[in-house]
Scaffold this active site. Structure first.
Site, mmCIF file in Angstrom:
data_model
loop_
_atom_site.group_PDB
_atom_site.id
_atom_site.type_symbol
_atom_site.label_atom_id
_atom_site.label_comp_id
_atom_site.label_asym_id
_atom_site.label_seq_id
_atom_site.Cartn_x
_atom_site.Cartn_y
_atom_site.Cartn_z
ATOM 1 N N GLU A 1 32.927 -35.092 -23.004
ATOM 2 C CA GLU A 1 31.731 -34.876 -22.183
ATOM 3 C C GLU A 1 30.946 -36.269 -22.259
ATOM 4 O O GLU A 1 30.616 -36.839 -23.327
ATOM 5 C CB GLU A 1 30.686 -34.017 -22.456
ATOM 6 C CG GLU A 1 29.627 -33.934 -21.750
ATOM 7 C CD GLU A 1 29.032 -32.633 -21.829
ATOM 8 O OE1 GLU A 1 29.119 -31.678 -22.550
ATOM 9 O OE2 GLU A 1 27.661 -32.635 -21.081
ATOM 10 N N ASP B 1 27.900 -22.481 -23.874
ATOM 11 C CA ASP B 1 26.429 -22.404 -24.305
ATOM 12 C C ASP B 1 25.452 -22.924 -23.068
ATOM 13 O O ASP B 1 24.095 -22.836 -23.266
ATOM 14 C CB ASP B 1 26.077 -22.818 -25.476
ATOM 15 C CG ASP B 1 26.252 -24.288 -25.638
ATOM 16 O OD1 ASP B 1 26.505 -25.121 -24.844
ATOM 17 O OD2 ASP B 1 25.824 -24.843 -26.990
ATOM 18 N N SER B 2 25.884 -23.519 -22.187
ATOM 19 C CA SER B 2 25.245 -24.036 -20.906
ATOM 20 C C SER B 2 24.715 -22.845 -20.331
ATOM 21 O O SER B 2 23.783 -22.853 -19.449
ATOM 22 C CB SER B 2 25.835 -24.712 -20.048
ATOM 23 O OG SER B 2 27.295 -24.185 -19.689
ATOM 24 N N LYS C 1 35.098 -22.506 -29.014
ATOM 25 C CA LYS C 1 34.746 -23.939 -29.022
ATOM 26 C C LYS C 1 33.415 -23.882 -29.536
ATOM 27 O O LYS C 1 32.438 -23.280 -29.553
ATOM 28 C CB LYS C 1 34.789 -24.390 -27.385
ATOM 29 C CG LYS C 1 33.925 -25.811 -27.198
ATOM 30 C CD LYS C 1 34.291 -26.253 -25.861
ATOM 31 C CE LYS C 1 33.291 -26.180 -24.915
ATOM 32 N NZ LYS C 1 32.153 -26.548 -25.551
ATOM 33 N N GLU D 1 30.897 -27.937 -31.224
ATOM 34 C CA GLU D 1 30.833 -29.439 -31.142
ATOM 35 C C GLU D 1 31.010 -30.224 -32.320
ATOM 36 O O GLU D 1 30.318 -29.484 -33.299
ATOM 37 C CB GLU D 1 29.711 -29.475 -30.416
ATOM 38 C CG GLU D 1 29.292 -28.803 -28.966
ATOM 39 C CD GLU D 1 28.035 -29.257 -28.338
ATOM 40 O OE1 GLU D 1 26.895 -29.919 -28.893
ATOM 41 O OE2 GLU D 1 27.685 -28.620 -27.278
ATOM 42 N N ASP E 1 32.085 -20.376 -26.381
ATOM 43 C CA ASP E 1 31.349 -21.285 -27.237
ATOM 44 C C ASP E 1 30.597 -20.731 -28.421
ATOM 45 O O ASP E 1 30.068 -19.475 -27.946
ATOM 46 C CB ASP E 1 29.949 -22.073 -26.465
ATOM 47 C CG ASP E 1 30.577 -23.428 -25.811
ATOM 48 O OD1 ASP E 1 31.705 -23.972 -26.139
ATOM 49 O OD2 ASP E 1 29.748 -24.043 -25.061
HETATM 50 O O1 KIV Z 1 28.559 -25.315 -22.213
HETATM 51 C C1 KIV Z 1 29.228 -25.884 -21.551
HETATM 52 O O2 KIV Z 1 29.137 -25.430 -20.253
HETATM 53 C C2 KIV Z 1 30.130 -27.044 -21.846
HETATM 54 C C3 KIV Z 1 30.777 -27.840 -20.904
HETATM 55 C C4 KIV Z 1 29.922 -28.829 -20.404
HETATM 56 C C5 KIV Z 1 31.899 -28.475 -21.422
HETATM 57 O O3 KIV Z 1 30.246 -27.139 -23.194
#
Ligand code: KIV
Length: 266
Positions: free
Chosen positions: A183, A45-46, A114, A116, A84
């Site tokens: 992280e 989600d980055s 994934k 969190e 994510d």
């Molecule tokens: O969203 C993302 O890029 C991440 C990484 C920083 C692990 O979750």
């Protein structure tokens, strides 16, 4: 190169072979990283802050992520693809987590999900893995909780921090997670967690002793102005893009491009 599958990660941990993960958000990038032999492509989600210009990951939605995840899955012949779930797509209930995960898996073609958190989302993880969806955890600094954590803070410091993270990690492992991203966790804590867990850990800003490593690809290959201190630049793509575009502008304005070599005869 053969297709990377979920059982390979436990085997790699057993053998002591490091797992490599990079973020990817589109088809050409996925093709390049797949060809380079990256084990896992993470549609993180980055995407929100790195590709869409948002201030954080918080505003991103599942619907916004799906086309990007689909493009990455299409480009990944060998790499395993994790997508994510963004903030707001799983916290409410196990049912919400399963519904969002199924939607993401069906519409994107990703291999795993994934999201969190630790003990607080263990019921969601159990429901997702019971639904037959591979799940990767994410502990330490969790950007979706940036507001609650008081900013980008290093995790694992202070009395009780290791025990707390271990309880979270064990809850994820017991709920069926096949790997856990750590992280911005101080290196000794990341090392102890990696030794204590059966499932592999994948670090970012967590030192050299995790079972694998993940970086945001724009940080690793030098796109953009912000480069976190825990990352390393393996390329300078931002400079190459600016130089190439400037050369194009100069040649078009100066009449050097296009020439008759760049056109069609009658
Ligand atoms: O969203 C993302 O890029 C991440 C990484 C920083 C692990 O979750």
């Amino acid at each position: 190169m053969k297709k990377v599958r979920i059982h390979h990660f436990a085997e790699m941990k057993r053998r002591g072979e490091k797992i490599t993960m990079l973020t990817a958000y589109d088809y050409p990038t996925a093709r390049a990283f797949d060809a380079a032999g990256v084990d896992i492509l993470l549609v993180g989600d980055s995407l929100g802050d790195n590709m869409l210009g948002y201030d954080s990951t918080v505003p991103l939605t599942v619907d916004e992520m799906i086309p990007f995840a689909r493009a990455v899955a299409k480009g990944a012949e060998h790499s395993f693809v994790i997508a994510d779930l963004p903030f707001g797509a799983y916290e409410v209930s196990p049912q919400q987590a399963v519904e969002s995960s199924i939607r993401m898996m069906k519409l994107s073609g990703a291999n795993a999900i994934k999201f969190e958190g630790g003990r607080r989302i263990a019921a969601q993880v159990k429901a997702v893995t019971d639904a037959g969806i591979p799940f990767c955890g994410h502990l330490g600094f969790t950007p979706q909780s940036e507001n609650a954590l008081g900013g980008r803070r290093i995790q694992g410091r202070g009395d009780g921090a290791y025990d707390d993270m271990l309880a979270d990690a064990l809850a994820l492992q017991e709920a069926g997670a096949f790997a856990i991203v750590l992280e911005m966790v101080i290196s000794p804590v990341a090392e102890k967690l990696s030794a204590a867990l059966d499932v592999p850990t994948i670090g970012i800003g967590a030192g050299p002793h995790t079972d694998g490593q993940v970086l945001v690809w724009l940080d690793a290959l030098g796109v953009g102005e912000w480069h976190p201190s825990f990352s390393k630049q393996y390329g300078h793509i931002g400079d190459a893009m600016r130089d190439g575009a400037a050369a194009y502008v100069s040649e078009v304005k100066g009449g050097q491009f296009p020439t008759l070599d760049h056109t069609f005869d009658e």
